[in-house]
Design a protein around this motif. Structure first.
Motif, PDB file in Angstrom:
ATOM      1  N   GLN A 295      -5.551  -1.935   2.940  1.00  0.00           N
ATOM      2  CA  GLN A 295      -5.076  -3.311   3.002  1.00  0.00           C
ATOM      3  C   GLN A 295      -5.169  -3.866   4.424  1.00  0.00           C
ATOM      4  OE1 GLN A 295      -4.134  -5.076   0.234  1.00  0.00           O
ATOM      5  NE2 GLN A 295      -4.817  -3.246  -0.875  1.00  0.00           N
TER       6      GLN A 295
ATOM      7  N   GLU B 159       0.852  -1.189   0.000  1.00  0.00           N
ATOM      8  CA  GLU B 159       0.000   0.000   0.000  1.00  0.00           C
ATOM      9  C   GLU B 159       0.884   1.234   0.000  1.00  0.00           C
ATOM     10  OE1 GLU B 159      -3.984   1.753   2.271  1.00  0.00           O
ATOM     11  OE2 GLU B 159      -3.100  -0.154   2.890  1.00  0.00           O
TER      12      GLU B 159
ATOM     13  N   VAL C 104      -3.157   6.818   4.127  1.00  0.00           N
ATOM     14  CA  VAL C 104      -2.744   5.439   4.442  1.00  0.00           C
ATOM     15  C   VAL C 104      -2.910   5.143   5.933  1.00  0.00           C
ATOM     16  CG1 VAL C 104      -0.783   3.845   4.492  1.00  0.00           C
ATOM     17  CG2 VAL C 104      -1.164   5.285   2.484  1.00  0.00           C
TER      18      VAL C 104
END
Length: 546
Positions: A518, A505, A512
């Motif tokens: 993910q 990622e 993030v």
């Protein structure tokens, strides 16, 4: 009422052999009860480890001497105990887990035999019974494939596995007191969570009293029942975990808590059209190991890693130990040669250059390592260390030393530090010296490989602030390798998450770390210690349920 396992009363430890020397520990009183975890926190040099070594009877003879007070283990005085009695008590009544298992384990003896030494010294069990007990304890600390690990040497194990071996060795005889001295400092967040959970579970099963020494307030929030804060060898404040985290009374405790980086990412910096100074294109690194039988085993440490870094920006690479972060950093700096892919530095491909052709480009990219004490030459003065790079590139010696003085001032160290040696500085100061050395060649890119992971929170905050200030002033691009998501949240503009050598990622840090896509990234965030606390504002926070 729980019984008191460890009772430290008005302990004084002096420098030298006599009572008149400077006091390293001055009037410390602590109690740890049956089944309780007492966390002792404070900055480096506060006296935490000296206190634990005094309890274990491991102070260096002639250098540090207990000169007052009392230390009792289940009612037995330890300060007046003979060396023979202390050896009997170690492992049977009290045991210690050290910060760095690689230095505490014998590198030339299989780990199973090292645990066996404890049983041979303190029990009458035969070889078969000892082996069965060791394998059972190794399973108890959740080591996989215990037969293989029993016969393995320390360097064949991961950091988390080595720390589990240390825990197994400490608990194999079920001591009443377990002292853990920074046992999770160098571990990534998921391994750290596993070790903390393991200590908690073992404590519950065996009723062990735990004296846990740390500078990580996140770890304190996860494991402590009570907290003792130390500074300059004195006890500043003690209380229950909830009391210390919610209503600290002393300014020093409040400052320690306020220094803990938040998991909430800083406000994003505006996107710029600054030039790209570093690119990695499908970078790969494969290690090949040849066995005694001639068979070759391949390990892919990095696979198809693609990164872009612009001038004045910070890109963080995060992930567990073994994810390939440091391998990528070393390939980019060309400390090791990549197996495949390319690295472009200021538009020039450098991945395939010979060492001779690479030399002019090395000054454009410099690296700061995790442990400055190992990366600085102990026999060379700080000034000579910083000036070495510019001198190698043709700068006159006098000019290079003058530049060294300027750089020391830039990193907030006195100019007279040029004539001193690395051992005369604290850990945080040595890291500032390492930063000054990296800046000496006016690089375009600075690579920081776990550069703040071994520092206590207040020094860590100072170094992060310094890096941010230098970046703003000089416009340097920063590639920041870390396993600490709190640090990544506070310094990175963009983040790449690595797992098993691949980037799983990548994107702006705010995206993030706040809305991970993910499962692996979510697991990393869930494992961050103290996730349920806003330390700077002394209050718990809501943690979103998955």
């Amino acid at each position: 009422m729980k019984s008191t396992i460890l009772d430290i009363d008005n302990l004084i430890v002096s420098l030298g052999k006599k009572a008149g020397g400077p006091r390293i520990i001055d009037g410390v009183s602590l109690q740890v009860r049956d089944g309780e975890t007492l966390c002792v926190v404070g900055e480096s040099g506060s006296g935490k480890s000296v206190t634990s070594l005094t309890v274990m009877g491991l102070l260096q003879k002639g250098a540090l001497t207990p000169t007052g007070g009392s230390v009792k283990l289940v009612g037995e005085e330890l300060l007046t105990a003979t060396d023979r009695r202390l050896r009997e008590l170690r492992a049977t009544r009290m045991a210690m887990i050290f910060q760095e298992p690689m230095t505490a384990l014998n590198p030339v003896v299989p780990v199973g035999r090292q645990i066996d030494e404890v049983l041979r010294a303190h029990t009458d069990l035969d070889a078969r019974a000892r082996r069965q007990k060791i394998l059972a304890m190794m399973e108890h600390v959740r080591l996989p494939d215990v037969e293989r690990i029993f016969a393995s040497y320390p360097h064949r194990l991961s950091g988390g596995q080595r720390q589990r071996i240390m825990i197994a060795m400490a608990l194999v005889l079920e001591p009443k007191l377990l002292i853990a001295d920074e046992p999770t400092t160098a571990l990534d967040v998921t391994t750290q969570k596993q070790i903390l959970t393991l200590i908690r579970d073992l404590q519950r099963d065996h009723g062990t009293a735990v004296l846990f020494i740390t500078h990580d307030m996140g770890v304190v929030a996860e494991i402590a029942d009570r907290v003792a804060v130390m500074r300059h060898g004195r006890l500043v404040e003690t209380g229950t975990l909830d009391t210390i985290l919610r209503t600290p009374t002393m300014e020093y405790t409040r400052d320690l808590l306020s220094s803990v980086p938040s998991l909430v990412p800083r406000a994003p910096r505006a996107e710029t059209e600054e030039p790209v100074v570093l690119e990695a294109n499908e970078l790969g690194k494969v290690y090949r190991e040849r066995s005694f039988l001639g068979k070759t085993r391949e390990v892919a440490a990095a696979k198809d890693v693609t990164l872009t870094l612009r001038k004045g920006r910070t890109l963080g690479i995060v992930g567990e130990s073994g994810s390939g972060k440091s391998t990528v950093a070393r390939c980019i700096v060309r400390l090791i040669d990549p197996t495949s892919g390319g690295v472009r530095l200021a538009g020039r491909e450098i991945s395939d250059l010979s060492r001779q052709l690479l030399q002019p480009h090395r000054k454009k990219i410099q690296i700061i390592f995790q442990d400055p004490y190992r990366s600085l030459n102990p026999r060379v003065t700080v000034g000579e260390t910083i000036a070495e790079g510019p001198i190698n590139y043709g700068m006159p010696r006098a000019e290079a030393l003058a530049k060294a003085r300027e750089l020391l001032e830039l990193v907030d160290l006195p100019a007279d530090a040029v004539s001193r040696y690395p051992h005369q500085f604290s850990g945080g100061q040595r890291q500032r010296i390492a930063i000054a050395r990296a800046l000496a060649l006016d690089p375009d890119v600075l690579v920081a490989d776990e550069a703040v992971s071994a520092l206590d929170v207040s020094v860590q905050a100072q170094v992060l602030e310094l890096l941010d200030e230098i970046q703003k002033r000089l416009g340097i691009a920063l590639l920041f390798i870390t396993h600490d998501l709190r640090v990544a949240a506070q310094i990175c503009d963009d983040v790449a998450v690595m797992q098993h050598g691949r980037i799983v990622e990548q994107g702006p840090a705010a995206q993030v770390l706040t809305h991970p896509q993910q499962a692996y990234t979510k697991a990393l965030l869930d494992a961050a210690p103290g996730r349920g606390w806003d330390f700077a504002n002394f209050r718990p926070v809501e943690v979103a349920a998955e």
